[in-house]
Structure formats: structure tokens, C-alpha cells
Design a protein around this motif. Structure first.
Motif, short mmCIF file in Angstrom:
data_model
loop_
_atom_site.label_atom_id
_atom_site.label_comp_id
_atom_site.label_asym_id
_atom_site.label_seq_id
_atom_site.Cartn_x
_atom_site.Cartn_y
_atom_site.Cartn_z
N HIS A 111 0.81 -1.22 0.00
CA HIS A 111 0.00 0.00 0.00
C HIS A 111 0.85 1.27 0.00
O HIS A 111 0.30 2.37 0.08
N LEU A 112 2.16 1.12 -0.11
CA LEU A 112 3.04 2.27 -0.01
C LEU A 112 2.84 3.23 -1.18
O LEU A 112 2.88 2.83 -2.34
N GLU A 113 2.63 4.51 -0.84
CA GLU A 113 2.41 5.54 -1.85
C GLU A 113 3.58 6.51 -1.97
O GLU A 113 3.76 7.14 -3.01
N ALA A 114 4.35 6.68 -0.88
CA ALA A 114 5.47 7.61 -0.89
C ALA A 114 6.64 7.00 -0.14
O ALA A 114 6.49 6.56 1.01
N LEU A 115 7.82 6.98 -0.78
CA LEU A 115 9.03 6.42 -0.18
C LEU A 115 10.18 7.37 -0.44
O LEU A 115 10.54 7.63 -1.59
N ASP A 116 10.77 7.91 0.64
CA ASP A 116 11.88 8.85 0.51
C ASP A 116 13.04 8.36 1.37
O ASP A 116 12.97 8.35 2.60
#
Length: 203
Positions: A111-116
């Protein structure tokens, strides 16, 4: 019962985070530790659902949808158990001092939408498992020490070069860099090239 949002952003907190003796009675949905001076290893208990079962708080951790620990001085490896946070939608660990490789278990964060993960000291290859993530709309791996080819995958290859900038050893689409096999010239070829560079002049 709604989840708890713990917001500790932009304080003067420093030092390491110790594991709590007692679990929180309410589910933790959002955790923001950004903009502090926290250091040391990232607290494993936040990522470790196996331990949380014995702590009677499995639901508390599995409810996490957002973790922002950016702009601190966390060090060491990102815990492999991050892949057990099945509800996570945002993970921001940028601008720290994380080392070693990106955990392949991140490929389980469906479900990950943003990874920084930018501005760290991460090394090695980007795990092929990250090509499975189909909901990503933000990705930033820039300014680490990553190498190798960017994984295939319909989503990960939709991002621009800026998402991978500052990694001298990385290549593949969407970057212009490609693998180059450099071979030494044959002796006769090398001599010929030297003659061209330094021609013989009769006096």
C-alpha cells in the motif's frame, strides 16, 4: 476507536529512543519525528511486529500508515522488519545517516504511496522486490551510494532522473547511464594509436 497521531516534529529532541516498558493502549496510526537531533539506530520496536505480539500491541503497530523520521541523525541499517508494516502508505527516512542496503522486505509494502530514502549513505543495489510496488506516486533515492541497474516494474520506472540523482554507480532507465564494458586495446592497436598521437618526423 481511532488511531493516535504522534507528532514531535521540529523540536530539540536529541539522543537515542529507548523501547517503552508498556505499550500504548491505542493504535498508533501516524508517527512524525522529523526535524530533531535524534541519533543512533532507528528504534527496532516500531518495525518489529514479532515482538509486538508478546507486548500485546500487534494491532497498534500494524495500524501505522505513516512514518516520518527525516532530518535527524539515525544511523545503521534500516530494519528488515519494516516490511511487516502492511498498512504503511508513507515512509520518509531522508536526510539521516543510514548505511548498508535497502531492505528487500520493502517490496512487501503493497500500500506504499510515498518512499523517501534520499540523503543517506545507503549502498548496494536497489532491491528487485521494489518493482512490485504499484501504488507509489512519490519516490526519492537520490544522493546515496547506490549502484547497479534500476529494477524493472511498471511503477518504479515512471519516475524521473531526479529520483535517482547523486548515485554515481546507478544506471538503467530512466537514467542515461548504461553499463559499459571497458576492454584494454590489443598491443598492436595500442602502438598504432600511440604513433598517431606522436608521429615520427624525419629531419
Amino acid at each position: 476507536m481511532g488511531g493516535t497521531n504522534l507528532n514531535l516534529v521540529n523540536n530539540q529532541f536529541s539522543g537515542q529512543i529507548s523501547e517503552p516498558e508498556d505499550a500504548s493502549p491505542s493504535p498508533l496510526e501516524s508517527l512524525d519525528l522529523s526535524g530533531n537531533r535524534l541519533e543512533g539506530p532507528f528504534p527496532h520496536f516500531l518495525f518489529n511486529l514479532r515482538n509486538s505480539i508478546t507486548m500485546n500491541c500487534k494491532g497498534n503497530l500494524s495500524a501505522l500508515t505513516s512514518i516520518d523520521a527525516s532530518s535527524n541523525n539515525f544511523q545503521g541499517q534500516i530494519p528488515e522488519t519494516v516490511g511487516e508494516l502492511s498498512s504503511l502508505r508513507l515512509l520518509n527516512l531522508s536526510n539521516n545517516a543510514f548505511t548498508a542496503q535497502i531492505p528487500p522486505s520493502m517490496g512487501n509494502l503493497n500500500h506504499l504511496e510515498a518512499l523517501d530514502l534520499s540523503l543517506n549513505k545507503l549502498s548496494g543495489k536497489i532491491p528487485e522486490q521494489l518493482g512490485r510496488l504499484t501504488f507509489l506516486n512519490f519516490l526519492n533515492f537520490s544522493y546515496n551510494h547506490l549502484e547497479g541497474r534500476i529494477p524493472g516494474g511498471k511503477q518504479i520506472q515512471t519516475f524521473t532522473e531526479s529520483s535517482f540523482a547523486g548515485n554515481d554507480g546507478i544506471c538503467g532507465f530512466p537514467l542515461n547511464q548504461v553499463y559499459k564494458i571497458i576492454t584494454a586495446p590489443a598491443p598492436s592497436q595500442q602502438i598504432s594509436e600511440e604513433k598517431k598521437a606522436y608521429p615520427v618526423v624525419d629531419i
